[in-house]
Every structure is written in C-alpha cells, then in structure tokens.
Design an enzyme around this catalytic site. Structure first.
Site, PDB file in Angstrom:
ATOM      1  N   GLU A 135      27.661   5.255  -7.695  1.00 41.09           N
ATOM      2  CA  GLU A 135      27.888   3.815  -7.835  1.00 41.09           C
ATOM      3  C   GLU A 135      27.156   3.241  -9.041  1.00 41.09           C
ATOM      4  OE1 GLU A 135      27.011  -0.159  -5.112  1.00 41.09           O
ATOM      5  OE2 GLU A 135      27.612   1.736  -4.173  1.00 41.09           O
ATOM      6  N   HIS A 167      22.648   1.452  -9.496  1.00 44.21           N
ATOM      7  CA  HIS A 167      22.155   0.102  -9.792  1.00 44.21           C
ATOM      8  C   HIS A 167      22.298  -0.265 -11.269  1.00 44.21           C
ATOM      9  CE1 HIS A 167      19.852  -0.070  -5.796  1.00 44.21           C
ATOM     10  NE2 HIS A 167      20.701  -1.075  -5.808  1.00 44.21           N
ATOM     11  N   GLU A 214      30.309  -5.006  -7.746  1.00 43.99           N
ATOM     12  CA  GLU A 214      29.625  -6.033  -6.965  1.00 43.99           C
ATOM     13  C   GLU A 214      29.158  -7.203  -7.818  1.00 43.99           C
ATOM     14  OE1 GLU A 214      25.078  -4.974  -6.292  1.00 43.99           O
ATOM     15  OE2 GLU A 214      26.309  -3.194  -6.047  1.00 43.99           O
ATOM     16  N   HIS A 268      31.021  -4.258  -1.168  1.00 44.05           N
ATOM     17  CA  HIS A 268      29.565  -4.372  -1.200  1.00 44.05           C
ATOM     18  C   HIS A 268      29.142  -5.391  -0.152  1.00 44.05           C
ATOM     19  CE1 HIS A 268      25.833  -6.276  -2.811  1.00 44.05           C
ATOM     20  NE2 HIS A 268      25.509  -5.032  -3.090  1.00 44.05           N
ATOM     21  N   GLU A 326      23.556   5.537  -5.399  1.00 42.56           N
ATOM     22  CA  GLU A 326      23.532   4.232  -6.069  1.00 42.56           C
ATOM     23  C   GLU A 326      22.799   4.339  -7.400  1.00 42.56           C
ATOM     24  OE1 GLU A 326      24.134   1.031  -7.157  1.00 42.56           O
ATOM     25  OE2 GLU A 326      24.048   0.316  -5.066  1.00 42.56           O
TER      26      GLU A 326
END
Length: 395
Positions: free
Chosen positions: A229, A205, A255, A305, A203
């Site tokens: 991600e 973010h 997401e 998500h 991830e």
C-alpha cells in the site's frame, strides 16, 4: 440550484433545522462526528474524523451547515453534495472533504430512518451476505520481529483472516541497510507466525523514493502479499504504474484523495490495482459509489480505507454491500477502548473477521452524549515519521 427557502415540498425526513458536532478523545486520536436534525424530530449522524485536525473539521461542519444545510431536504443528497463542494468554494482538500463526507453519511442516515430501511437499501442493495474486514492497529508494541509475530498470532486467534501493518518504522525516502533488513525480518516473522492462509497487506504510508520502493517490491515477493500500500508519495503519482509493472502482487492506494476530481490522475495513470477511498474522507456514500464505478472501468477493485471509529466502519459496511468490485474493508475497531463503542451505540460489531448484514433503519447508530462528556478530546499528535509511532501512544 436548491436554496434554503425552496418551495419544493420536503420529503418524509422533513427539513434540516440544525447541525451540531461532537468530539471523543481516546489514547490514539480524537474522533469527530456530525449530527443533523430535522423538523420531523429525526437525527442523522456521520463521522468527520481527521487524523490531527478534528477541532477544525467540527468548526467547519457547523459553519457549512448553517450556510448550506439548514432549511434543506436531506433527500436532495446530490444537490447538497454539490452545494457543500461548490457553494463553499472548497475545491477539495482534507478538512472540507471530510466535512462533505460526514454530512453525506448523516443525510443517508436520515433518509434510511425516514423510510424505515437500512442505508444499504438506498445505495445499491446487497451484492453479498456479509462484509469481510481486516485488522489494522494490532501491532502496538516494540518494533522487532518476535513482538510483531506474537501480536499477529493473537489477532488471527481473535478471528481475523487478514492483517495490515507497517514494518518500516520512521523510514522516509530511503532505508539504511540495517533498517531494510529489520523491516523484511518483521514481514517474514509475521508470515511465519500466521501461516500461508492469512492475507497480509504491507503499508508503505507513501514514504519511499522510487529506488527504495523498487527494492522493496523485489524483496517482499517471497511473502505472498495481498498488496503493498502506497509505496510512493503521491507527488510522484506518474511513477506508480512503473512500480506496478515490477510487482508480483497488487499495489494499492488512494486514501489521500477526497473526490473524483482528485482521483482523476490516479485513474488516468493507472496508478494502482486497488483503490482505497475512505467513506469519511472521499465524499461519503454519494461519491464513493462513483469512485467504485470508475475503478471498475479501469479493472481495479475497491478496498476502503478506514482508520476511524466504529461509526465509519458501520457506514462503510453499508456502502460496500452494494459495490460489486469490493475486496475487503479496513478496521481499527479492535484497537479502541470499550467506551468508544458505547459512545457510538449500535455500531456493527466485527465477528470472526466479518460484519453481518445490517438490519436497523438508517445506519442504526446513535451518539451517546453522556459518554462524550466523560471523554473529551485530547488534541494529541503522534508523528508517523518519528521512532516508536507504531505504539500510537500506548506502551
């Protein structure tokens, strides 16, 4: 357009009489829910959790319910989705998008209960016999390789064959040389701990400048990732395709988008290999099915998500059963206190990394008011760009 005083005959669920909301506090975050009542004595539930603004989503859900839902037939889901989106002059956004999503879940719950069938029977049926999930939130502890490795082994031993984690700490924009090495050491330790047959998803973010993301794409290649991600902020969406061209593994994301209109630039720029709509953010069943079809046109797959409660996990299972280009579903359910499952009674359990085919009508979930009363919201905030955020208010 449908009005609350429509003379059209109502369907078997009757007409909506009331919209209420509930909030549940946990050590990690507050969860939000909407419950929709009809004059046939039915109730439908949906999740309206916002990472930090649950109180606001609940307030808006009740206000929008009074404006647009009371008196309506819950079977008119397409028109009610449009009413909530256009009628309130939303044009998207996080709080409004979450409200529309949770209400849409509740409407489908009502339809399933009225017809006596699980929701997935109303949204394309089943393309598979069970739904594979991956674990997130398992790495609450010290940010150092041995601790991550130990928790990864524990999570795999609990039955999960896929894990996601953010090894980057409070990194934002760039990483110092020590932070860069530590992040890679964490990924290496997790891969060594779980072996080659467990899927690992890293991830980002949406935190890195392009040159840092590009360095990471190259440095992460030896670890055989299932995806990287959101390596870039979405303010730089046009550069995602450039990063994809450098990567030996899929790039995922999405997401942060709340409907097909917000997703348009992602599709137009071929930004990702895997889209990640959230059933409690991206418009509920009505919209996520459309996003999945649009992804298929662009040769993309769907891995929803879901940093929400077991109610959203359950709703997401119903949704992805009918999505042919589904990959895997996220879940934080293993992170949560036992009373959360008691509050959303009937939520589908995760067993050995899978969720089995639902059987009960609707979503099969009821909100237990007594548990909510015992665990009121805390309204706490944890900053994802502060040191120690990954502990999520846990030691």
């Amino acid at each position: 357009m449908l009005t609350v005083n429509s003379t059209r005959p109502a369907g078997p669920a009757g007409r909506i009489t009331r919209v209420e909301t509930l909030m549940l506090g946990t050590a990690w975050r507050d969860f939000g829910y909407v419950r929709v009542h009809t004059d046939e004595g039915l109730t439908g539930v949906g999740e309206i959790t916002h990472p930090y603004r649950v109180r606001e989503t609940c307030q808006l859900a009740e206000a929008m319910g009074a404006r647009h839902l009371v008196g309506a037939d819950p079977f008119d889901v397409e028109e009610l989705w449009l009413r909530l989106y256009q009628g309130d002059f939303l044009r998207g956004g996080d709080i409004g998008g979450i409200v529309v999503s949770g209400v849409d879940q509740a409407l489908h719950d009502l339809m399933g209960k009225a017809l006596g069938v699980p929701v997935y029977r109303l949204t394309g049926g089943a393309c598979r016999d069970r739904v594979r999930v991956y674990a997130n939130g398992w790495y609450t502890g010290d940010r150092e390789p041995a601790a991550f490795a130990e928790r990864a082994r524990e999570t795999v031993a609990a039955g999960y064959g896929a894990l996601k984690f953010d090894p980057f700490g409070a990194g934002l924009g760039e990483l110092s040389r020590p932070e860069f090495r530590l992040s890679l050491d964490i990924v290496a330790a997790v891969r060594e701990a779980v072996g080659p047959d467990v899927d690992l998803f890293v991830e980002g973010h949406a935190r890195f400048a392009f040159h840092t993301a590009a360095r990471l794409v190259a440095a992460l290649e030896p670890f055989d990732l299932g995806w990287f991600e959101e390596p870039l902020p979405w303010t730089h969406i046009e550069r995602y395709a450039e990063l994809r061209a450098r990567a030996a593994f899929p790039i995922s994301g999405g997401e942060h988008f709340h409907n097909r209109y917000e997703y348009a630039r992602l599709f137009d720029t071929n930004a990702v290999d895997i889209i990640q709509p959230d059933l409690s953010m991206a418009g509920g069943f009505t919209e996520v099915r459309k996003l999945a079809a649009m992804a298929d046109v662009h040769a993309m797959t769907v891995a929803p998500h879901n940093s929400n409660s077991p109610l959203c996990t359950t709703a997401s299972v119903h949704a992805v059963l009918g999505i042919p280009n589904f990959t895997v579903l996220e879940t934080f359910d293993g992170l949560l206190e036992p009373y959360v499952a008691q509050a959303v009674r009937g939520a589908l359990p995760v067993v050995d990394g899978y969720v089995e085919l639902p059987e009960r009508p609707g979503l099969g979930v009821e909100l237990v008011d007594e548990v909510f009363a015992e665990h009121p919201p805390t309204h706490r905030f944890w900053n994802m760009f502060a040191d120690g955020w990954e502990k999520r208010n846990r030691t």
